[in-house]
Design an enzyme around this catalytic site. Structure first.
Site, mmCIF file in Angstrom:
data_model
loop_
_atom_site.group_PDB
_atom_site.id
_atom_site.type_symbol
_atom_site.label_atom_id
_atom_site.label_comp_id
_atom_site.label_asym_id
_atom_site.label_seq_id
_atom_site.Cartn_x
_atom_site.Cartn_y
_atom_site.Cartn_z
ATOM 1 C CB SER A 141 7.784 8.314 3.382
ATOM 2 O OG SER A 141 7.302 8.210 4.721
ATOM 3 C CE1 TYR A 160 8.319 3.063 3.356
ATOM 4 C CE2 TYR A 160 8.099 4.647 5.153
ATOM 5 C CZ TYR A 160 7.686 4.163 3.919
ATOM 6 O OH TYR A 160 6.660 4.781 3.252
ATOM 7 C CB ALA A 162 17.787 4.223 4.980
ATOM 8 C CE LYS A 164 8.872 5.475 0.676
ATOM 9 N NZ LYS A 164 8.314 5.495 -0.684
HETATM 10 N N1 NAD Z 1 0.038 5.154 2.837
HETATM 11 C C1 NAD Z 1 0.900 5.836 3.600
HETATM 12 O O1 NAD Z 1 0.650 6.124 4.778
HETATM 13 C C2 NAD Z 1 2.211 6.277 3.009
HETATM 14 C C3 NAD Z 1 2.934 7.265 3.678
HETATM 15 C C4 NAD Z 1 4.142 7.685 3.153
HETATM 16 C C5 NAD Z 1 4.620 7.136 1.989
HETATM 17 N N2 NAD Z 1 3.905 6.183 1.344
HETATM 18 C C6 NAD Z 1 4.483 5.617 0.115
HETATM 19 O O2 NAD Z 1 3.572 5.752 -0.948
HETATM 20 C C7 NAD Z 1 3.840 4.733 -1.926
HETATM 21 C C8 NAD Z 1 2.520 4.073 -2.302
HETATM 22 O O3 NAD Z 1 1.991 3.457 -1.160
HETATM 23 P P1 NAD Z 1 0.424 3.300 -0.925
HETATM 24 O O4 NAD Z 1 0.125 3.923 0.385
HETATM 25 O O5 NAD Z 1 -0.327 3.714 -2.129
HETATM 26 O O6 NAD Z 1 0.362 1.717 -0.726
HETATM 27 P P2 NAD Z 1 -0.604 0.662 -1.429
HETATM 28 O O7 NAD Z 1 -0.268 -0.651 -0.794
HETATM 29 O O8 NAD Z 1 -2.014 1.122 -1.406
HETATM 30 O O9 NAD Z 1 -0.102 0.662 -2.953
HETATM 31 C C9 NAD Z 1 1.151 0.204 -3.343
HETATM 32 C C10 NAD Z 1 1.004 -0.432 -4.720
HETATM 33 O O10 NAD Z 1 2.304 -0.806 -5.183
HETATM 34 C C11 NAD Z 1 2.192 -2.096 -5.773
HETATM 35 N N3 NAD Z 1 3.495 -2.762 -5.714
HETATM 36 C C12 NAD Z 1 4.150 -3.221 -4.621
HETATM 37 N N4 NAD Z 1 5.308 -3.785 -4.979
HETATM 38 C C13 NAD Z 1 5.388 -3.681 -6.331
HETATM 39 C C14 NAD Z 1 6.346 -4.064 -7.289
HETATM 40 N N5 NAD Z 1 7.469 -4.708 -6.939
HETATM 41 N N6 NAD Z 1 6.095 -3.798 -8.594
HETATM 42 C C15 NAD Z 1 4.966 -3.152 -8.979
HETATM 43 N N7 NAD Z 1 4.013 -2.756 -8.110
HETATM 44 C C16 NAD Z 1 4.237 -3.017 -6.796
HETATM 45 C C17 NAD Z 1 1.142 -2.827 -4.955
HETATM 46 O O11 NAD Z 1 0.579 -3.917 -5.672
HETATM 47 C C18 NAD Z 1 0.138 -1.704 -4.680
HETATM 48 O O12 NAD Z 1 -0.873 -1.654 -5.658
HETATM 49 C C19 NAD Z 1 4.868 3.787 -1.280
HETATM 50 O O13 NAD Z 1 6.150 4.084 -1.781
HETATM 51 C C20 NAD Z 1 4.787 4.137 0.200
HETATM 52 O O14 NAD Z 1 6.021 3.893 0.862
HETATM 53 C C21 NAD Z 1 2.708 5.736 1.811
#
Ligand code: NAD
Length: 256
Positions: A141, A160, A162, A164
């Site tokens: 992130s 969060y 930390a 990432k």
């Molecule tokens: N969306 C953003 O703005 C953003 C920005 C930076 C980083 N990220 C990172 O991207 C990654 C994906 O996030 P996203 O935006 O697709 O979110 P999202 O909520 O759309 O998808 C996350 C998925 O992970 C699954 N999940 C959660 N905990 C779990 C577990 N313990 N075991 C298995 N599956 C699990 C959820 O069911 C969900 O389907 C994350 O690590 C998030 O921190 C997202």
């Protein structure tokens, strides 16, 4: 046809990565804790899906056995994308000043955003080493690049951030260790993009409330598909000379 294992495969970024990889000729094995959404995403992606696992990415044994099984079923496995995460299941995990966070929220965030990456890489690398070719992309992130971005972007994200930053350092370190085995390890650092808990409409509403001050230089927030494209690039042979990198997919937010 190469096959990739994707944790968080039912999520916005996980499923967008799966779609981008499928478009590039990959088969994908999707793993997620949410079985209903996993089924829906797998049906939507169609023939490129080579398997699904309903599992908790923070369960070391479950991840280990799923990756072994996926490799055995598909002959071999050439890719891993670690995209499980999100803050939905972790009350008080983000948006709290550091002094108001709890050891419980710290542990919960570390578990899903850092330990889960460790578990998946720990399971996949022995498989990849046997093959002597593969690629890993960890989803980090922008928060991990900036140590908690300044007020115009994101506040109170110390824990969060930390996790990432840990993902990025782990990626760099693994890249050095795995290179001699023919395995590349990279990361992608998204800025604010749509997710299952933050739809595009919701982000537009936030933008109206916050004003344009939080917008990145490119003047808009990101689509999950744009993160998926960066993941697919890093997984492809076009990135054959790239390892230990972290691609910033944030519309230039980091430049603010
Ligand atoms: N969306 C953003 O703005 C953003 C920005 C930076 C980083 N990220 C990172 O991207 C990654 C994906 O996030 P996203 O935006 O697709 O979110 P999202 O909520 O759309 O998808 C996350 C998925 O992970 C699954 N999940 C959660 N905990 C779990 C577990 N313990 N075991 C298995 N599956 C699990 C959820 O069911 C969900 O389907 C994350 O690590 C998030 O921190 C997202």
């Amino acid at each position: 046809m190469p096959t990739a294992f994707i944790t968080g495969g039912a999520g916005a970024i996980g499923s967008a990565s799966a779609r981008a990889l499928a478009r590039d000729g990959w088969r994908v094995v999707l793993a997620d804790i949410d079985g209903d959404e996993l089924k829906r995403v797998a049906a939507d992606i169609g023939d490129a899906v080579a398997g699904t696992f309903v599992l908790d990415a923070t369960d070391f044994d479950a991840v280990d056995s799923a990756i072994e099984k996926a490799a055995a079923t598909n002959g071999w496995l050439q890719g891993l994308v670690t995209a499980a995460g999100g803050l939905r299941h972790i009350p008080g995990a983000k948006g709290a000043p550091f002094t108001e966070t709890s050891p419980e929220s710290w542990d919960a965030l570390i578990e899903v955003h850092l330990n889960a990456v460790y578990y998946a890489c720990h399971a996949a690398l022995p498989v990849f080493y046997r093959q002597e070719t593969a690629a890993i992309v960890n989803i980090a992130s922008g928060a991990g690049l900036r140590g908690g971005p300044p007020h115009i972007r994101q506040r109170n994200a110390s824990v969060y951030s930390a996790t990432k930053a840990g993902v990025i350092a782990l990626t760099q370190s693994l890249a050095q260790e795995a290179a001699s085995h023919g395995v590349r390890v990279n990361a992608v650092a998204p800025g604010r993009v749509e997710s299952r808990t933050k739809s595009w409409d919701e982000m537009e509403r936030m933008r109206r409330e916050e004003g344009d001050v939080r917008l990145p230089p490119l003047g808009r927030f990101g689509r999950a598909a744009e993160v998926g494209d960066a993941v697919a690039f890093l997984m492809s042979d076009r990135a054959a000379y790239i390892t230990g990198a972290c691609i910033d997919v944030s519309g230039g937010s980091r430049l603010h």
